[in-house]
Motif scaffolding. Structure first.
Motif, PDB file in Angstrom:
ATOM      1  N   VAL A 161      55.930  41.764  32.293  1.00 33.81           N
ATOM      2  CA  VAL A 161      54.642  42.087  31.673  1.00 33.81           C
ATOM      3  C   VAL A 161      53.621  40.977  31.892  1.00 33.81           C
ATOM      4  O   VAL A 161      52.481  41.227  32.300  1.00 33.81           O
ATOM      5  N   CYS A 162      54.002  39.739  31.635  1.00 26.44           N
ATOM      6  CA  CYS A 162      53.059  38.629  31.758  1.00 26.44           C
ATOM      7  C   CYS A 162      52.602  38.430  33.199  1.00 26.44           C
ATOM      8  O   CYS A 162      51.443  38.102  33.454  1.00 26.44           O
ATOM      9  N   ILE A 163      53.521  38.645  34.147  1.00 22.85           N
ATOM     10  CA  ILE A 163      53.159  38.516  35.555  1.00 22.85           C
ATOM     11  C   ILE A 163      52.178  39.610  35.957  1.00 22.85           C
ATOM     12  O   ILE A 163      51.202  39.364  36.673  1.00 22.85           O
ATOM     13  N   VAL A 164      52.420  40.826  35.485  1.00 22.48           N
ATOM     14  CA  VAL A 164      51.509  41.932  35.787  1.00 22.48           C
ATOM     15  C   VAL A 164      50.138  41.693  35.164  1.00 22.48           C
ATOM     16  O   VAL A 164      49.103  41.955  35.787  1.00 22.48           O
ATOM     17  N   PHE A 165      50.105  41.157  33.944  1.00 20.93           N
ATOM     18  CA  PHE A 165      48.827  40.829  33.319  1.00 20.93           C
ATOM     19  C   PHE A 165      48.080  39.760  34.115  1.00 20.93           C
ATOM     20  O   PHE A 165      46.851  39.818  34.257  1.00 20.93           O
ATOM     21  N   ALA A 166      48.801  38.775  34.627  1.00 21.75           N
ATOM     22  CA  ALA A 166      48.167  37.741  35.450  1.00 21.75           C
ATOM     23  C   ALA A 166      47.569  38.354  36.717  1.00 21.75           C
ATOM     24  O   ALA A 166      46.461  38.005  37.133  1.00 21.75           O
ATOM     25  N   LEU A 167      48.307  39.295  37.324  1.00 22.22           N
ATOM     26  CA  LEU A 167      47.795  39.994  38.503  1.00 22.22           C
ATOM     27  C   LEU A 167      46.553  40.801  38.164  1.00 22.22           C
ATOM     28  O   LEU A 167      45.575  40.821  38.933  1.00 22.22           O
ATOM     29  N   GLN A 168      46.553  41.455  37.009  1.00 22.25           N
ATOM     30  CA  GLN A 168      45.380  42.223  36.592  1.00 22.25           C
ATOM     31  C   GLN A 168      44.163  41.324  36.413  1.00 22.25           C
ATOM     32  O   GLN A 168      43.048  41.682  36.806  1.00 22.25           O
ATOM     33  N   ALA A 169      44.367  40.166  35.799  1.00 19.76           N
ATOM     34  CA  ALA A 169      43.257  39.234  35.594  1.00 19.76           C
ATOM     35  C   ALA A 169      42.647  38.812  36.934  1.00 19.76           C
ATOM     36  O   ALA A 169      41.417  38.736  37.077  1.00 19.76           O
ATOM     37  N   VAL A 170      43.506  38.561  37.933  1.00 25.77           N
ATOM     38  CA  VAL A 170      43.018  38.190  39.259  1.00 25.77           C
ATOM     39  C   VAL A 170      42.233  39.336  39.887  1.00 25.77           C
ATOM     40  O   VAL A 170      41.161  39.131  40.468  1.00 25.77           O
ATOM     41  N   LEU A 171      42.749  40.558  39.753  1.00 27.18           N
ATOM     42  CA  LEU A 171      42.073  41.717  40.330  1.00 27.18           C
ATOM     43  C   LEU A 171      40.702  41.945  39.705  1.00 27.18           C
ATOM     44  O   LEU A 171      39.741  42.297  40.396  1.00 27.18           O
ATOM     45  N   PHE A 172      40.606  41.738  38.393  1.00 28.56           N
ATOM     46  CA  PHE A 172      39.317  41.956  37.733  1.00 28.56           C
ATOM     47  C   PHE A 172      38.308  40.852  38.037  1.00 28.56           C
ATOM     48  O   PHE A 172      37.107  41.072  37.926  1.00 28.56           O
ATOM     49  N   TYR A 173      38.791  39.683  38.405  1.00 28.21           N
ATOM     50  CA  TYR A 173      37.853  38.608  38.749  1.00 28.21           C
ATOM     51  C   TYR A 173      37.472  38.639  40.233  1.00 28.21           C
ATOM     52  O   TYR A 173      36.466  38.049  40.620  1.00 28.21           O
ATOM     53  N   LEU A 174      38.244  39.337  41.056  1.00 23.32           N
ATOM     54  CA  LEU A 174      38.012  39.351  42.502  1.00 23.32           C
ATOM     55  C   LEU A 174      36.608  39.818  42.896  1.00 23.32           C
ATOM     56  O   LEU A 174      35.960  39.158  43.727  1.00 23.32           O
ATOM     57  N   PRO A 175      36.079  40.938  42.358  1.00 24.06           N
ATOM     58  CA  PRO A 175      34.714  41.331  42.733  1.00 24.06           C
ATOM     59  C   PRO A 175      33.672  40.273  42.383  1.00 24.06           C
ATOM     60  O   PRO A 175      32.717  40.076  43.140  1.00 24.06           O
ATOM     61  N   ARG A 176      33.858  39.600  41.251  1.00 25.19           N
ATOM     62  CA  ARG A 176      32.942  38.526  40.877  1.00 25.19           C
ATOM     63  C   ARG A 176      32.995  37.394  41.898  1.00 25.19           C
ATOM     64  O   ARG A 176      31.958  36.834  42.297  1.00 25.19           O
ATOM     65  N   TYR A 177      34.205  37.036  42.323  1.00 22.90           N
ATOM     66  CA  TYR A 177      34.354  35.952  43.303  1.00 22.90           C
ATOM     67  C   TYR A 177      33.679  36.335  44.625  1.00 22.90           C
ATOM     68  O   TYR A 177      32.962  35.523  45.232  1.00 22.90           O
ATOM     69  N   LEU A 178      33.900  37.574  45.066  1.00 22.25           N
ATOM     70  CA  LEU A 178      33.276  38.031  46.309  1.00 22.25           C
ATOM     71  C   LEU A 178      31.754  38.017  46.201  1.00 22.25           C
ATOM     72  O   LEU A 178      31.056  37.634  47.152  1.00 22.25           O
ATOM     73  N   TRP A 179      31.234  38.427  45.044  1.00 19.06           N
ATOM     74  CA  TRP A 179      29.786  38.448  44.876  1.00 19.06           C
ATOM     75  C   TRP A 179      29.210  37.034  44.857  1.00 19.06           C
ATOM     76  O   TRP A 179      28.141  36.779  45.410  1.00 19.06           O
ATOM     77  N   LYS A 180      29.907  36.091  44.236  1.00 20.99           N
ATOM     78  CA  LYS A 180      29.439  34.705  44.233  1.00 20.99           C
ATOM     79  C   LYS A 180      29.370  34.156  45.653  1.00 20.99           C
ATOM     80  O   LYS A 180      28.427  33.453  46.010  1.00 20.99           O
ATOM     81  N   VAL A 181      30.371  34.486  46.468  1.00 16.99           N
ATOM     82  CA  VAL A 181      30.373  34.032  47.858  1.00 16.99           C
ATOM     83  C   VAL A 181      29.234  34.677  48.634  1.00 16.99           C
ATOM     84  O   VAL A 181      28.511  34.008  49.387  1.00 16.99           O
ATOM     85  N   CYS A 182      29.048  35.984  48.446  1.00 14.66           N
ATOM     86  CA  CYS A 182      27.987  36.703  49.164  1.00 14.66           C
ATOM     87  C   CYS A 182      26.601  36.295  48.674  1.00 14.66           C
ATOM     88  O   CYS A 182      25.661  36.195  49.478  1.00 14.66           O
ATOM     89  N   GLU A 183      26.467  36.079  47.376  1.00 14.05           N
ATOM     90  CA  GLU A 183      25.159  35.742  46.807  1.00 14.05           C
ATOM     91  C   GLU A 183      24.719  34.342  47.222  1.00 14.05           C
ATOM     92  O   GLU A 183      23.535  34.118  47.524  1.00 14.05           O
ATOM     93  N   GLY A 184      25.661  33.412  47.240  1.00 15.88           N
ATOM     94  CA  GLY A 184      25.383  32.082  47.768  1.00 15.88           C
ATOM     95  C   GLY A 184      24.292  31.300  47.064  1.00 15.88           C
ATOM     96  O   GLY A 184      23.675  30.428  47.671  1.00 15.88           O
ATOM     97  N   GLY A 185      24.014  31.617  45.808  1.00 18.04           N
ATOM     98  CA  GLY A 185      22.987  30.888  45.074  1.00 18.04           C
ATOM     99  C   GLY A 185      21.562  31.245  45.470  1.00 18.04           C
ATOM    100  O   GLY A 185      20.617  30.513  45.147  1.00 18.04           O
ATOM    101  N   ARG A 186      21.391  32.386  46.159  1.00 18.60           N
ATOM    102  CA  ARG A 186      20.064  32.780  46.630  1.00 18.60           C
ATOM    103  C   ARG A 186      19.074  32.968  45.472  1.00 18.60           C
ATOM    104  O   ARG A 186      17.932  32.486  45.536  1.00 18.60           O
TER     105      ARG A 186
END
Length: 355
Positions: free
Chosen positions: A106-131
């Motif tokens: 359960v805890c491992i799956v929750f950790a995976l879920q947390a990573v998945l939910f943060y992934l779009p934010r990480y991609l957007w930060k990289v793409c946005e680049g502080g513009r």
């Protein structure tokens, strides 16, 4: 636990420049913190002790470990027949065995879920680049900066209008991340459904509408059986039925119910967010209403002219600027954009070439 909440406090800190919207924040802030909190609670022996405790007289530590690794089971036919749900002298050939083999993951799956939910934010930060931060600069915030003047306004407006292609790419990347948020929720629902043997997708509905058998007791029993096998002195297989108490399931029952409601609420919100973005992109008249609502007291003909001359990418950047500056400052920016467009003729392309 105190250190965890200190980290949560720093994670929830709101930045001075907002490059995304509130629905986006529900994914990478609220959901990630919610899942991380569940994971911390489930791994905290301070509150719930050992994850499993089997009632046996011999080889207790070995049997506890064996049952934790290999899982436990209950008898479906006995859920409504006996005082202790899941147990009883039901015949094996007429009884469906419901096994639970996911507790330790359960805890491992929750950790995976947390990573998945943060992934779009990480991609957007990289793409946005502080513009957007570079564009808004020191003029972000609810107050008007002392350095705000005609020259600063002129520079900001020119920066907003100078690169149509880059702004289109910027907008498309943001829309992709919003779609990724929606797909992420759907993926996580299917992931949890697979994880608990196809019973998550209907878990909340089943709990709200059950009559006799509480789905909590079936999916997350607080007591279950475990059969331990070993070889005797003569080489024959000896087996031992152990009654095991699962304290963590007291929490799992509530955690998965909260998670079910939250994921489906988030799914609905994310779906409407995508609809909103589609209307934003393909319905110009909708952008006119948005611009007039954001830049108060803006005349309708000016708003219509600006929307007509700006591409959806330029308008998206202009709209995001409005989310990060003082309202009076933003109205000045919009009026300056109108003046520039009106002064440079009827074609926006010609205006950009002259800048």
């Amino acid at each position: 636990m105190i250190d965890f909440y200190k980290n949560v406090k720093s994670f929830m800190k709101i930045g001075t420049v907002h490059t995304d919207n509130n629905v986006f924040k529900l994914h990478y802030k609220v959901t990630v913190i919610l899942i991380a909190t569940f994971s911390v609670l489930l791994t905290s022996k301070q509150y719930f002790g050992e994850p499993i405790d089997c009632d046996v007289e011999q080889r207790k530590e070995v049997i506890d470990t064996y049952c934790w690794i290999n899982g436990t089971f209950i008898l479906d036919d006995t859920l409504i027949n006996y005082r202790t749900p899941g147990f009883g002298p039901a015949k094996k050939q007429s009884t469906d065995v419901n096994r639970q083999t996911y507790y330790q993951w359960v805890c491992i799956v929750f950790a995976l879920q947390a990573v998945l939910f943060y992934l779009p934010r990480y991609l957007w930060k990289v793409c946005e680049g502080g513009r957007l931060k570079q564009l808004v600069g020191e003029f972000g915030g609810p107050l008007t900066s002392d350095k705000w003047n005609h020259a600063a306004k002129d520079k900001l407006v020119r920066n907003i209008l100078h690169d149509t292609y880059a702004h289109k790419v910027y907008t498309i990347r943001y829309c992709f991340c919003e779609i990724l948020n929606f797909a992420n929720v759907v993926t996580n629902i299917y992931l949890m459904d697979w994880f608990i043997n196809g019973q998550f997708s209907t878990y909340g509905i089943a709990h709200a509408t059950y009559d006799i058998i509480n789905p909590m007791n079936r999916i997350f029993p607080k007591m279950a059986k475990c059969t331990y096998y070993k070889y005797g002195p003569s080489g024959d297989i000896q087996w031992l039925d152990a009654l095991c108490i699962l304290p963590l399931n007291v929490l799992n029952q509530k955690v998965f119910l909260i998670l079910w409601y939250w994921l489906f609420i988030l799914l609905i919100i994310s779906f409407f967010c995508i609809l909103y973005r589609a209307v934003f992109m393909f319905v110009p008249i909708f952008r006119i209403y948005l611009l007039r609502a954001q830049a108060r007291k803006l005349e309708g003909k000016k708003a219509k002219f600006i929307v007509k001359k700006l591409s959806y990418g330029d308008f998206f950047v202009l709209y995001r600027v409005g989310k990060n500056v003082n309202q009076n400052v933003y109205r000045e920016i919009v009026l300056s954009v109108y003046d520039y467009l009106a002064a440079r003729g009827t074609t926006y392309k010609h205006f950009v070439q002259d800048l």
